[in-house]
Design a protein around this motif. Structure first.
Motif, PDB file in Angstrom:
ATOM      1  N   LEU B 495       0.819  -1.202   0.000  1.00 19.15           N
ATOM      2  CA  LEU B 495       0.000   0.000   0.000  1.00 19.15           C
ATOM      3  C   LEU B 495       0.855   1.255   0.000  1.00 19.15           C
ATOM      4  O   LEU B 495       0.556   2.234  -0.680  1.00 19.15           O
ATOM      5  N   MET B 496       1.958   1.212   0.743  1.00 18.61           N
ATOM      6  CA  MET B 496       2.783   2.409   0.792  1.00 18.61           C
ATOM      7  C   MET B 496       3.522   2.613  -0.517  1.00 18.61           C
ATOM      8  O   MET B 496       3.723   3.741  -0.955  1.00 18.61           O
ATOM      9  N   LEU B 498       2.346   1.780  -3.412  1.00 21.79           N
ATOM     10  CA  LEU B 498       1.322   2.281  -4.319  1.00 21.79           C
ATOM     11  C   LEU B 498       1.153   3.780  -4.144  1.00 21.79           C
ATOM     12  O   LEU B 498       1.039   4.532  -5.113  1.00 21.79           O
ATOM     13  N   GLU B 499       1.154   4.200  -2.886  1.00 24.07           N
ATOM     14  CA  GLU B 499       1.004   5.628  -2.613  1.00 24.07           C
ATOM     15  C   GLU B 499       2.178   6.411  -3.170  1.00 24.07           C
ATOM     16  O   GLU B 499       2.005   7.493  -3.728  1.00 24.07           O
ATOM     17  N   LEU B 502       1.601   7.010  -6.694  1.00 24.91           N
ATOM     18  CA  LEU B 502       0.593   8.029  -6.934  1.00 24.91           C
ATOM     19  C   LEU B 502       1.137   9.429  -6.751  1.00 24.91           C
ATOM     20  O   LEU B 502       0.630  10.386  -7.319  1.00 24.91           O
ATOM     21  N   LEU B 503       2.168   9.549  -5.930  1.00 25.26           N
ATOM     22  CA  LEU B 503       2.675  10.876  -5.634  1.00 25.26           C
ATOM     23  C   LEU B 503       3.560  11.433  -6.738  1.00 25.26           C
ATOM     24  O   LEU B 503       4.000  12.564  -6.646  1.00 25.26           O
ATOM     25  N   TRP B 505       4.570  13.019 -10.368  1.00 29.23           N
ATOM     26  CA  TRP B 505       3.945  13.992 -11.256  1.00 29.23           C
ATOM     27  C   TRP B 505       3.291  13.352 -12.464  1.00 29.23           C
ATOM     28  O   TRP B 505       2.157  13.675 -12.819  1.00 29.23           O
ATOM     29  N   MET B 508       0.199  11.617 -11.653  1.00 34.13           N
ATOM     30  CA  MET B 508      -0.826  12.599 -11.330  1.00 34.13           C
ATOM     31  C   MET B 508      -1.421  13.156 -12.608  1.00 34.13           C
ATOM     32  O   MET B 508      -2.642  13.262 -12.761  1.00 34.13           O
ATOM     33  N   LEU B 511      -3.701  10.621 -14.278  1.00 35.24           N
ATOM     34  CA  LEU B 511      -4.972  10.461 -13.580  1.00 35.24           C
ATOM     35  C   LEU B 511      -5.874  11.660 -13.792  1.00 35.24           C
ATOM     36  O   LEU B 511      -7.083  11.527 -13.965  1.00 35.24           O
ATOM     37  N   MET B 512      -5.247  12.854 -13.799  1.00 36.13           N
ATOM     38  CA  MET B 512      -6.057  14.038 -13.981  1.00 36.13           C
ATOM     39  C   MET B 512      -6.706  14.042 -15.351  1.00 36.13           C
ATOM     40  O   MET B 512      -7.881  14.389 -15.521  1.00 36.13           O
ATOM     41  N   ILE B 515      -9.621  11.608 -15.350  1.00 33.66           N
ATOM     42  CA  ILE B 515     -10.825  12.106 -14.690  1.00 33.66           C
ATOM     43  C   ILE B 515     -11.493  13.190 -15.521  1.00 33.66           C
ATOM     44  O   ILE B 515     -12.720  13.237 -15.642  1.00 33.66           O
TER      45      ILE B 515
END
Lengths: 483, 527
Positions: B495-496, B498-499, B502-503, B505, B508, B511-512, B515
């Motif tokens: 999990l860490m 994965l995070e 996600l952090l 750029w 990000m 994903l942006m 969405i």
């Protein structure tokens, strides 16, 4: 006479913090007394605004008497007045806490403290302007002022990790602002209007430009409100900043972005609030809530735990969209505003108390925190009270907000979203329980048993207000449900 | 007036306890904080008068009065017992505060006059009691017991909250008769689940033994005696008033109760610490309460709510006496132990149902009612079996209590002994003054106890616990839950990691974009 003093109050709310901050940057003398004085005056001004709310709100004020489209209009609504009060309370608490938290000596060691006060006041000014603004561009300007001040606050101590976090925050925030501005530009180009109410009257769902604008505005604000998966800047910024800074950031800055999202979707973008779109936004919210909660459970360091808790809580607030897509829009919006105010007070209290606990335990790990002994008792009490408010335990404001959302869900028969509310609360219980266990099972404080009252009282005050506010029948907020 | 005092005194005592200059006064105030409530229950002036603090409404009615009577008795005894018992303990101050907070919640929920007020104080009492559970020794067992307790309490709270929110959409928040239709069904389900967990009904009971066993003696007395009954009170308040509305549930509920009474007693026999034995005895007695509840739901309203309250009160007084007596036994030097053991024996006699005890009244009541139900020889037999098991269980408790290692010699503190003696006297004389008919039991009633004693004698002489359970048996769920739950989730390191992905750029950005496209697409489709 009555209105004249109301105008004066509004002007004071904006110009006093700006003037004081500029003065402090210039002279650098007596940082504490000047800042404390302004903070007290601002709190009194916000209180008087709340008490003397005109009966026929929203109340418009044209600055300088210049009318639109050239002049700037401010609009005072009950919700806005309440948010101003919350801002003032958090601001005052932060200033008092900072007086004891930072070292105020001439020379390089005292720089953090000297610079903190004016930056804090700039941020406060930005927030005041934000809650009074009524058109898209003013809101943008206020948000920018707020963002720039916040970035500087994150970088306050000048350490490497803080600078990195601040840089990341700056880029993410500016990116969000640019996308937001794109949306504003699209709307202005299409309708020639910037005022929120005016736009709400003319926007219809069909125009492609409006659709693109809706997407741009939403994405920009989602980025600023750190909704998963666009939360990447938050943990480092809030987790590594100084305690009062984190309090402000988690409590108010992120809340401002979400508040704007709420205003936009209940105003100009209301035509787009349809079931499938709302479900997408709700799904993003659930992902944020679960992800933030799980990450919070995994964190070993106290401030990172609280930072991820912010991510989780704002994901929870996104449930506004699916719950409000039908008849329950008014109740759901009301509930979410209550939850925003509650979160601001509780999260600020939590960060301030966390800062004091870290100082008393000489460790920033959850497992190394001291138990509830000596002065740490008061900080732990603040943690417990603010935790209760975040969980939505009665009689807190959070309970009122959660109650409104639950009612909406039950009345609409939205069992999935109801389950999401319960799951979010369960997760919040989990990571808060892990934290509060330490109060009873922790060891002696390594940093001494005593602490200055200014490190203990502000957090306790904010947490108590968040927890006990529901006991009063507050005008304009509906009181407890059965009455 | 007395109502207001009963509600406010605990809070006032808490305030005095926390402020350094008034700490001494606070200790005295906390010790007698339950006194106004006791007086209120005894004198009961102005029944049906209500007091309102803002949106919170309080009042006293018949059911509330019976609950208040035994609850405030137990609280008062514990209040007098605690200071001397915890003297010299560094955590005494903190324990006292948490105890007083729990008292405030407990009295508040008994005196609550609408559903919302009930929920407010129910939440307060449950969460404050978490602090009581964590007041045991600072080790892993305590932490584990606390987490299990909290998990179940949180689930109960959320169920209650859902139930109340549903009830509010139906008719508002008074203690109304909810009807099992539409949202009312959801409300009743949520409320029933929440109250069942709180009461320790078999199936969701596994939080109870660890919590009651690791908590300090005064805390266990209060947890087992008073706090569990909050679940019962809640159900009695919201259950549909019209008899026969839920009669389909009458049979299953009664059966579950009987099974609980038997099963929990048997599991309790496999324990090695007297506190755990008492905890399982609580689960078993809750089974009897559940049986009584099932009978109240029957079509002909076989049993009245007042009788259920009597059963609850009998158990509360007896169990609290047992715990407090055990505490005294653990800390008394040899010469006085016999006297305390005799007292404990008397308490066990009450719970077993020896003649002239409130237990006999309860057994008689249940047996009579069951015999009047159609074709229930099975139920009567199960009841008898559970009586036998309970007898064995409590005799085992006495044996284990006698065999406990003695604490360093010190004189019996006077106040705890006095408090316990008063409570004991009240427990033993309960049938006489609780307006129930004292029963000189017939042979019909005594035979389960006799069989139980014989079996216990045999067991003490020849038996020993089987090898796998030599250190006491821990329930499946209590052990399995913490082990399997983490395995169903991805590991923390995954999990860490994965995070951290996600952090970045570029992630990000992707994903942006995703969405934005999704949002634009949906707006296009719906616009």
């Amino acid at each position: 006479m009555g209105f004249a003093s109301l105008e004066l109050t509004l002007i004071v709310l904006l110009t006093l913090p700006l003037a004081t901050a500029a003065l402090q940057f210039g002279s650098g003398r007596q940082p504490r007394s000047l800042a404390l004085g302004s903070a007290v005056i601002l709190t009194l001004a916000s209180l008087s605004l709340l008490v003397r709310l005109p009966a026929d709100t929203p109340w418009d004020y044209a600055i300088g008497g210049w009318q639109q489209p050239l002049g700037i209009h401010w609009r005072l609504t009950p919700v806005g007045a309440w948010m101003l009060m919350v801002t003032a309370l958090v601001g005052l608490a932060g200033v008092v806490h900072a007086c004891a938290h930072f070292v105020f000596r001439p020379g390089p060691e005292g720089r953090a403290g000297r610079v903190f006060m004016p930056l804090w006041l700039f941020a406060w000014a930005g927030l005041n302007a934000f809650f009074l603004s009524a058109d898209l561009f003013n809101l943008y300007v206020a948000l920018e002022v707020l963002t720039l001040a916040s970035v500087a606050l994150v970088a306050l101590t000048g350490r490497q990790v803080n600078l990195q976090a601040a840089m990341r925050y700056l880029l993410a925030a500016l990116f969000g602002s640019v996308v937001y501005l794109l949306g504003v530009g699209l709307l202005y180009g299409q309708y020639g209007l910037l005022d929120l109410d005016a736009l709400a009257a003319v926007i219809e769902a069909g125009a492609p430009g409006s659709r693109a604008a809706a997407v741009a505005l939403t994405i920009g604000l989602l980025s600023k409100a750190a909704i998963f998966p666009l939360h990447f800047w938050l943990p480092a910024a809030h987790g590594r900043a100084e305690a009062p800074v984190s309090a402000l950031l988690s409590g108010l800055v992120v809340a401002a972005a979400f508040y704007l999202l709420l205003r936009l979707w209940t105003g100009p973008l209301a035509a787009f609030w349809k079931p499938a779109t709302a479900d997408l936004l709700g799904a993003i919210g659930i992902a944020a809530m679960l992800w933030g909660g799980i990450q919070a459970l995994l964190q070993r360091r106290l401030k990172m735990l609280v930072a991820y808790s912010t991510v989780s809580q704002f994901g929870f607030l996104m449930l506004l969209f699916p719950l409000g897509s039908g008849l329950g829009r008014g109740t759901a919006s009301h509930g979410v505003s209550l939850l925003l105010a509650n979160h601001a007070l509780a999260k600020a209290a939590l960060f301030l108390a966390a800062g004091t606990l870290i100082r008393l335990s000489l460790s920033d790990r959850v497992a190394g925190l001291t138990g509830a002994k000596g002065a740490a008792r008061w900080s732990w009490l603040a943690v417990i009270l603010s935790g209760g408010a975040l969980l939505g335990l009665p009689p807190s404001l959070g309970f009122q907000g959660k109650w409104a959302l639950l009612q909406t869900a039950v009345e609409a028969g939205a069992w999935g979203w109801l389950g999401a509310i319960l799951a979010g609360t369960l997760l919040t219980f989990a990571y808060l329980a892990r934290l509060i266990e330490q109060a009873l099972l922790g060891s002696e404080p390594a940093g001494g048993r005593d602490a200055h009252w200014a490190l203990l009282a502000p957090a306790l005050l904010l947490a108590s207000i968040a927890m006990l506010a529901g006991l009063l029948t507050l005008p304009g907020s509906g009181g407890l449900p059965c009455c | 007036m007395l109502l207001t005092l009963a509600l406010l005194l605990p809070w006032f005592a808490l305030l005095l306890l926390w402020l350094p200059p008034t700490r001494r006064l606070g200790r005295h105030a906390a010790a007698s904080a339950a006194l106004p409530a006791l007086l209120l229950a005894l004198l009961a002036p102005g029944l049906d008068a209500t007091v309102a603090f803002g949106a919170l409404r309080f009042g006293l009615d018949e059911i509330g009065r019976s609950f208040l009577l035994f609850s405030s008795l137990v609280w008062w005894a514990v209040g007098l017992y605690t200071p001397a018992w915890m003297a010299g303990d560094r955590k005494a101050q903190r324990f006292n505060s948490i105890l007083t907070l729990t008292l405030a919640g407990s009295i508040g929920l008994i005196l609550a006059a609408d559903l919302l007020t009930f929920y407010v104080f129910f939440a307060l009492a449950s969460l404050a009691a978490w602090g009581l559970v964590l007041a045991g020794p600072s080790n892993d067992a305590t932490r584990h017991a606390g987490r299990t307790y909290l998990l179940m309490m949180v689930i109960a709270e959320l169920a209650l909250l859902t139930g109340i929110a549903a009830a509010a959409t139906v008719e508002g928040l008074t203690f109304q008769s909810l009807t099992p239709e539409g949202n009312g069904r959801l409300a009743l389900t949520g409320l029933a689940l929440g109250f069942a967990i709180k009461l320790g009904v078999l199936g969701v009971h596994f939080w109870l033994p660890p919590a009651h066993a690791t908590a300090p003696i005064p805390a266990s007395a209060v947890l087992s005696g008073v706090l569990i009954k909050a679940g019962l009170l809640g159900w009695l308040r919201v259950a549909p008033l019209e008899p026969g509305m839920l009669d389909a549930w009458s049979g299953p509920l009664s059966l579950l109760g009987l099974l609980a009474a038997l099963y929990a007693a048997l599991i309790g026999l496999l324990q090695t610490h007297p506190k755990r034995v008492l905890a399982y005895s609580t689960v078993s007695q809750v089974g009897l309460i559940l049986l009584a509840l099932g009978l109240t739901l029957a079509a002909e309203k076989a049993l009245a709510a007042g009788s259920v309250a009597f059963i609850a009160g009998h158990h509360a007084l007896a169990k609290a006496s047992a715990f407090l007596g055990l505490g005294l036994l653990m800390t008394t030097p040899a010469p006085q132990r016999m006297g305390i053991l005799l007292g404990l024996g008397a308490v066990c006699g009450v719970l077993i149902g020896l003649p002239w005890s409130s237990g006999a009244v309860v057994k008689g009541l249940l047996t009579e009612t069951l015999q009047q139900q159609e074709g229930e020889p099975l139920a009567v037999w199960l009841l008898a079996l559970s009586s036998i098991a309970t007898t064995c269980l409590l005799l085992r408790f006495l044996l284990l209590a006698w065999r406990l290692p003695q604490a360093p010699h010190r004189a019996v503190p006077a106040m705890p002994l006095l408090a316990w003696a008063v409570l004991l006297a009240v427990t033993l004389s309960a049938p006489f003054w609780l307006a129930a008919r004292p029963i000189a039991a017939s042979l019909d009633q005594l035979w389960p106890a006799a069989v139980g004693m014989a079996l216990a004698g045999l067991g003490a002489r020849f038996g020993a616990l089987p090898a796998p359970w030599r250190d006491g048996y821990t329930g499946h769920l209590a052990v399995a839950l913490p082990r399997t739950l983490p395995r169903t989730l991805p590991s923390p390191s995954t999990l860490m990691r994965l995070e951290r992905h996600l952090l970045r750029w570029r992630n990000m950005g992707r994903l942006m974009l995703l969405i934005s496209l999704a949002l634009a697409g949906l707006l296009l489709l719906e616009g």
